[in-house]
Design a protein around this motif. Structure first.
Motif, short mmCIF file in Angstrom:
data_model
loop_
_atom_site.label_atom_id
_atom_site.label_comp_id
_atom_site.label_asym_id
_atom_site.label_seq_id
_atom_site.Cartn_x
_atom_site.Cartn_y
_atom_site.Cartn_z
N ALA A 66 9.32 -0.27 4.55
CA ALA A 66 8.77 0.79 3.71
C ALA A 66 9.84 1.34 2.79
N THR A 87 0.85 -1.19 0.00
CA THR A 87 0.00 0.00 0.00
C THR A 87 0.88 1.24 0.00
N THR A 88 0.33 2.37 -0.38
CA THR A 88 1.11 3.60 -0.50
C THR A 88 0.42 4.73 0.25
N THR A 89 1.21 5.76 0.56
CA THR A 89 0.69 6.99 1.15
C THR A 89 1.55 8.14 0.70
N GLU A 90 1.10 9.35 0.89
CA GLU A 90 1.87 10.54 0.53
C GLU A 90 2.60 11.07 1.76
N TYR A 107 5.43 10.29 7.52
CA TYR A 107 4.39 9.53 6.85
C TYR A 107 3.77 8.58 7.84
N SER A 108 2.57 8.10 7.53
CA SER A 108 1.92 7.14 8.41
C SER A 108 0.95 6.28 7.61
N PHE A 109 0.73 5.06 8.10
CA PHE A 109 -0.27 4.15 7.56
C PHE A 109 -1.20 3.78 8.70
N GLU A 110 -2.48 4.01 8.51
CA GLU A 110 -3.46 3.75 9.56
C GLU A 110 -4.19 2.43 9.30
N ASP A 111 -4.68 1.84 10.39
CA ASP A 111 -5.53 0.65 10.32
C ASP A 111 -4.85 -0.52 9.60
N GLU A 146 3.89 13.79 4.37
CA GLU A 146 3.42 15.07 4.88
C GLU A 146 4.46 16.15 4.54
#
Length: 348
Positions: free
Chosen positions: A38, A13-16, A23-27, A18
């Motif tokens: 990562a 999974t990916t995120t942008e 950065y963070s990945f929730e749940d 800040e």
């Protein structure tokens, strides 16, 4: 973010980022025993965190990733150790294997320059043939140049961050004046030849004695440092036996595939280096152990790479590997895993 259960991918999974670089990945489920790491793309280079293994009671993990600004100036790179291996492939053919252990002592990642799209160039002798590059092919990581070939990989700051191994053949009539230019500051040169094979002489090398490797005696010679633009020169002579690391006959036609780099201490040179012939065990456990001892040949998907990392960790915990060799090999496998994941993502 990547997640694995043993050698099976369970999450991508990916995120942008800040604005402050966090950065963070929730749940995200964090099952015990699963592995996470990562990566982040920055300045045209992909950087990776360390791997985290989920233990009982862990509800969150930190995966910091260190990134660097970049430069296309490779002149500050240093060859910590340059290794040469000489062996008769046929009575009139000499096989030369070269290994470069390259460090980037700066705080900048060296990236390909705009003109050549490469980072480091390697020249080849005019009469060289049958070029083989360990763990890669021309057109992938490496590209051909007018005088040899060049690497396209970015080189991040760190000691021994980049290792390049290649082999080629030269005509041989019983005597060869072997001279190779160096393009980077080179701290040390090490030569390894079979004890009952050809002989090597040079004014700038010293006899390092004999070492037993996998039950076979090999002779070591040590050379001093070289400045960019200088040449390393020796005279090779004699007619030794036509074998390499116990490989004889038709296997010599693909000699480089019989070279694994890892482990054995060359005491006189003060470096870790291991050579063993490539095996093809049928048992999975034996396969994983073999992958920790040889090069990256055969580790061609992310699941196999993760297997090799886990097997390496087990061997280290059991006290079967010295720390220096373990850390070096683990870093190499992690980088290879990252590259395989990138390739697999592109293929999808």
């Amino acid at each position: 973010l990547y997640g694995f259960e043993h050698d099976t991918p369970t999450l991508t999974t990916t995120t942008e980022l800040e604005s402050d670089g966090t950065y963070s990945f929730e749940d995200i489920d964090l099952p015990v025993g699963h592995i996470f790491f990562a990566t982040v793309d920055y300045g045209g280079t992909r950087y990776a965190s360390n791997m985290a293994v989920i233990e009982e009671g862990i509800e969150a993990i930190m995966l910091p990733i260190e990134v660097y600004d970049s430069t296309d100036d490779s002149s500050g790179l240093v060859v910590d150790r340059l290794h040469y291996f000489f062996e008769l492939l046929e009575p009139e053919t000499l096989r030369i294997v070269e290994l470069y252990v390259i460090s980037n002592p700066s705080n900048l990642t060296v990236v390909p320059d705009e003109d050549s799209q490469t980072t480091i160039a390697f020249e080849l002798p005019e009469e060289a043939s049958s070029l083989e590059i360990l763990d890669s092919n021309i057109g992938e990581r490496f590209v051909m140049t007018e005088n040899g070939f060049a690497d396209t990989f970015p080189i991040q700051p760190g000691e021994g961050e980049n290792q390049v191994v290649f082999a080629y053949d030269l005509p041989y009539d019983g005597r060869l004046e072997f001279s190779r230019p160096v393009n980077l500051l080179t701290n040390a040169v090490v030569i390894l030849i079979p004890e009952d094979g050809i002989s090597v002489k040079g004014s700038d090398i010293s006899d390092g004695g004999t070492r037993d490797v996998e039950g076979m005696p090999y002779h070591i010679y040590n050379g001093g440092g070289l400045l960019p633009g200088e040449e390393f020169s020796v005279i090779i002579s004699g007619k030794g036996t036509l074998s390499f690391l116990g490989i004889t006959g038709d296997d010599n036609t693909n000699l480089l595939l019989g070279i694994g780099i890892f482990g054995i201490v060359l005491v006189a040179a003060g470096v870790w280096f291991y050579l063993r012939s490539k095996t093809k065990p049928e048992d999975k456990d034996e396969t994983l152990e073999a992958q920790t001892d040889v090069g990256l040949n055969g580790i061609d998907d992310s699941e196999t790479a993760m297997d090799a990392i886990l097997a390496l960790d087990d061997l280290y915990k059991e006290g079967q590997l010295p720390e220096e060799a373990y850390l070096e090999r683990r870093a190499e496998l992690k980088l290879h895993l990252k590259q395989l994941i990138e390739r697999e993502a592109q293929e999808k």
